[in-house]
Design an enzyme around this catalytic site. Structure first.
Site, PDB file in Angstrom:
ATOM      1  N   LYS A 155       0.849  -1.178   0.000  1.00 11.21           N
ATOM      2  CA  LYS A 155       0.000   0.000   0.000  1.00 11.21           C
ATOM      3  C   LYS A 155       0.894   1.240   0.000  1.00 11.21           C
ATOM      4  CE  LYS A 155       0.774   2.150   3.122  1.00 11.21           C
ATOM      5  NZ  LYS A 155       1.534   2.848   4.118  1.00 11.21           N
ATOM      6  N   HIS A 185       0.243  -4.270   6.318  1.00 10.44           N
ATOM      7  CA  HIS A 185       0.894  -5.053   7.366  1.00 10.44           C
ATOM      8  C   HIS A 185       0.180  -4.964   8.714  1.00 10.44           C
ATOM      9  CE1 HIS A 185       2.923  -1.259   8.408  1.00 10.44           C
ATOM     10  NE2 HIS A 185       3.242  -1.798   9.559  1.00 10.44           N
ATOM     11  N   LYS A 189      -0.569  -7.941  12.226  1.00  9.64           N
ATOM     12  CA  LYS A 189      -0.137  -7.734  13.617  1.00  9.64           C
ATOM     13  C   LYS A 189      -0.939  -8.669  14.527  1.00  9.64           C
ATOM     14  CE  LYS A 189       1.443  -2.979  13.110  1.00  9.64           C
ATOM     15  NZ  LYS A 189       2.845  -2.954  13.448  1.00  9.64           N
ATOM     16  N   GLU A 223       2.906   7.712  16.411  1.00 10.35           N
ATOM     17  CA  GLU A 223       4.316   7.365  16.201  1.00 10.35           C
ATOM     18  C   GLU A 223       5.180   8.495  16.749  1.00 10.35           C
ATOM     19  OE1 GLU A 223       5.140   5.177  12.317  1.00 10.35           O
ATOM     20  OE2 GLU A 223       3.643   6.649  11.741  1.00 10.35           O
ATOM     21  N   ASP A 242      -1.225   7.846   3.618  1.00  9.47           N
ATOM     22  CA  ASP A 242      -0.188   6.908   4.072  1.00  9.47           C
ATOM     23  C   ASP A 242      -0.727   5.962   5.152  1.00  9.47           C
ATOM     24  OD1 ASP A 242       2.578   5.985   4.261  1.00  9.47           O
ATOM     25  OD2 ASP A 242       2.612   6.974   6.219  1.00  9.47           O
ATOM     26  N   HIS A 247      -4.283   1.427   6.944  1.00  6.33           N
ATOM     27  CA  HIS A 247      -4.207   0.815   8.271  1.00  6.33           C
ATOM     28  C   HIS A 247      -5.409   1.161   9.166  1.00  6.33           C
ATOM     29  CE1 HIS A 247      -0.291  -0.066   6.916  1.00  6.33           C
ATOM     30  NE2 HIS A 247       0.342   0.998   7.346  1.00  6.33           N
ATOM     31  N   LYS A 331       2.647  11.645  13.219  1.00  3.48           N
ATOM     32  CA  LYS A 331       4.095  11.460  13.397  1.00  3.48           C
ATOM     33  C   LYS A 331       4.566  12.409  14.490  1.00  3.48           C
ATOM     34  CE  LYS A 331       4.811   9.065   9.460  1.00  3.48           C
ATOM     35  NZ  LYS A 331       5.024   7.628   9.555  1.00  3.48           N
TER      36      LYS A 331
HETATM   37  C1  BG6 Z   1       3.677   2.375   7.059  1.00  2.00           C
HETATM   38  C2  BG6 Z   1       3.651   3.842   6.811  1.00  2.00           C
HETATM   39  O1  BG6 Z   1       2.709   1.734   6.281  1.00  2.00           O
HETATM   40  O2  BG6 Z   1       3.389   2.121   8.429  1.00  2.00           O
HETATM   41  C3  BG6 Z   1       4.659   4.547   7.704  1.00  2.00           C
HETATM   42  O3  BG6 Z   1       3.975   4.086   5.443  1.00  2.00           O
HETATM   43  C4  BG6 Z   1       4.453   4.174   9.154  1.00  2.00           C
HETATM   44  O4  BG6 Z   1       4.610   5.953   7.534  1.00  2.00           O
HETATM   45  C5  BG6 Z   1       4.360   2.671   9.326  1.00  2.00           C
HETATM   46  O5  BG6 Z   1       5.544   4.687   9.900  1.00  2.00           O
HETATM   47  C6  BG6 Z   1       3.930   2.320  10.728  1.00  2.00           C
HETATM   48  O6  BG6 Z   1       4.019   0.929  10.900  1.00  2.00           O
HETATM   49  P1  BG6 Z   1       4.253   0.303  12.335  1.00  2.00           P
HETATM   50  O7  BG6 Z   1       4.170  -1.170  12.096  1.00  2.00           O
HETATM   51  O8  BG6 Z   1       5.591   0.763  12.808  1.00  2.00           O
HETATM   52  O9  BG6 Z   1       3.143   0.819  13.199  1.00  2.00           O
END
Ligand code: BG6
Length: 484
Positions: A155, A185, A189, A223, A242, A247, A331
């Site tokens: 994605k 992804h 999880k 994050e 993004d 997600h 972020k």
């Molecule tokens: C990614 C985004 O899909 O997921 C990133 O492109 C983001 O910007 C990341 O930092 C976060 O993934 P995780 O698994 O660290 O929560």
């Protein structure tokens, strides 16, 4: 069977071909995931890994790029050092230019004799979606689109619905839908899958899971990192495309979907699709966007790209009518934490009210699903304080910490998802109609965001001051950074 947990599902020998094999995703996520699976014998010596790179790279250089990301695995057991060498032996490196097709002969020389119809040939496109069309062409011209070939794409697919359709049209010229694995992804999880187990492998919560019992749902994906060296990509996409388009919408789907008849790829995806189609278009006052201070300095120019977004999402169906889903992601926030918090409605009548000196309300029951880190579930309750001092109350919690319960490490999402591709299981991958329905919801939001300059927020905070929840009589519940 170990600790009452059945053995991991068997995976047949496969070829993993990673296009963009020296890139960040491959080095940080895909290759370490394959190594962990190799250590657990889900991948054995009969499998192969082909790293396709743009510029010449020798195996020693690849090893030193990989090593920091595989360190924990290499050092976990003494014998893992030997297994690391056997794992490296599975790897071949092919220099490939996906635009000109240069190097395709070398790839086909390795794979051409794969006429074993049962052996999955997995092409992982760890490259920009603008190169997908060329790469599919190359695979076809090299005679590598076998019936057993599978394609994994990351994605976001496109930057809006139209471009997503174009990209998918390209993919489907060469591959059938059942060969395409659109990865998100978050679906790999552990706690996200546990959400499905919690809801559908138990009766307890599902009976409470509706607008009669639930007051509101909050989803936070915070994050602490900024955008760092991904800034050029990020500036084009922003938090909405993004993170939210994929997600966060997927998390909403899993919280809100109806139980499918079976845990089967199409049935699960049919139910998620129904949720996406029931999302009510957003009003302007139901969204806030923000940008962390210093972003423009990192970028070196003025930008309206959002690094934070929060929304009030409404789901127009019988189960969820009137229950706000508040979601936010950003972020450079105060803490790295992803949590789903389900707040239940207050009790209809308090039989203890006359006993209480202070008239303060008890906190409502809450279910906190901690996606990461410190994965687990907590149920917030009110209990009686022990002792003969009268009926006194205190907030207590039932706590299921996966870290404490399972002494084994929790595998990374990519491990699970890569093995699902090899096993041909599409349940945790997005179907085309889901991706398009997500864009249907997101495209107007992106348009709205473009018309609104983001509010600046200080790095290390939870984003700009809230304007959405307060006007609905709610407050954000900030994730606790507890190490318990
Ligand atoms: C990614 C985004 O899909 O997921 C990133 O492109 C983001 O910007 C990341 O930092 C976060 O993934 P995780 O698994 O660290 O929560």
């Amino acid at each position: 069977m170990k600790n009452n947990i059945p053995e991991a599902a068997h995976v047949i020998p496969s070829d993993f071909i990673i296009i963009g094999g020296a890139g960040d995703l491959s080095i940080r996520k895909i290759m370490p995931a394959l190594f962990w699976r190799f250590l657990d014998n889900q991948i054995n010596n009969k499998s192969s890994i082909i790293i396709c790179v743009h510029n010449i790279l020798n195996i020693e250089d690849l090893k030193s790029k990989l090593k920091p990301h595989c360190k924990e695995a290499i050092e976990k057991e003494i014998e893992n050092k030997e297994k690391w060498s056997s794992f490296i032996n599975l790897i071949s490196i092919v220099v490939l230019d996906v635009v000109t097709g240069l190097g395709a002969d070398n790839l086909s020389a390795i794979l051409k004799d794969r006429n074993d119809i049962d052996r999955p040939c997995i092409f992982y496109f760890a490259i920009s979606s603008s190169l997908f069309g060329n790469t599919c062409n190359l695979i076809k011209n090299a005679g590598l689109n076998f019936p057993q070939s599978r394609l994994v794409v990351e994605k976001p697919i496109g930057h809006n619905k139209l471009s997503a359709i174009e990209i998918n049209n390209k993919l489907s010229e060469f591959f059938e839908e059942h060969q395409i694995y659109r990865i998100d992804h978050y679906l790999g999880k552990e706690t996200v899958q546990n959400l499905m187990a919690l809801r559908f492998a138990n009766t307890f919560f599902e009976n409470q899971w509706d607008n009669k019992n639930i007051d509101n749902v909050q989803i936070t994906v915070a994050e602490t990192i900024g955008v760092a060296d991904r800034i050029l990509y990020y500036n084009e996409y922003g938090a909405i495309r993004d993170m939210l388009q994929n997600h966060l919408l997927q998390l909403i789907c899993l919280v809100a979907m109806e139980p499918p008849s079976y845990f089967d790829a199409d049935q699960v995806r049919d139910e998620k699709l129904r949720v996406l189609k029931a999302l009510r278009p957003l009003n302007a006052n139901e969204m806030q966007i923000g940008q962390y201070q210093g972003y423009e300095n990192e970028l070196g120019k003025v930008s309206n790209t959002e690094t934070f977004v929060s929304l009030k999402v409404s789901i127009d169906n019988w189960r969820w009518a009137g229950v706000p889903f508040y979601i936010r992601t950003g972020k450079k926030m105060a803490t790295r934490a992803s949590e789903i918090i389900v707040t239940f409605k207050k009790k209809p009548h308090d039989i203890f009210s006359k006993l209480k000196e202070d008239k303060e309300e008890d906190a409502p029951n809450r279910l906190i699903i901690r996606v990461q880190p410190q994965e687990g579930l907590k149920l917030k309750l009110t209990s009686k304080a022990p002792g003969p001092g009268g009926m006194r109350f205190f907030p207590s919690e039932l706590n299921l910490s996966f870290g404490d319960t399972f002494s084994e490490r929790l595998p990374d999402a990519y491990e699970r998802l890569l093995m699902d591709v090899a096993r041909g299981n599409q349940t945790l991958f997005m179907r085309l109609d889901e991706v398009l329905a997500a864009w249907d919801y997101i495209d107007p939001i992106v348009d709205k965001a473009k018309k609104t300059p983001p509010q600046l927020y200080r790095a290390g905070t939870m984003g700009p001051e809230d304007k959405i929840l307060l006007s609905n009589g709610h407050l954000w519940i900030d994730p606790k950074d507890d190490k318990k």
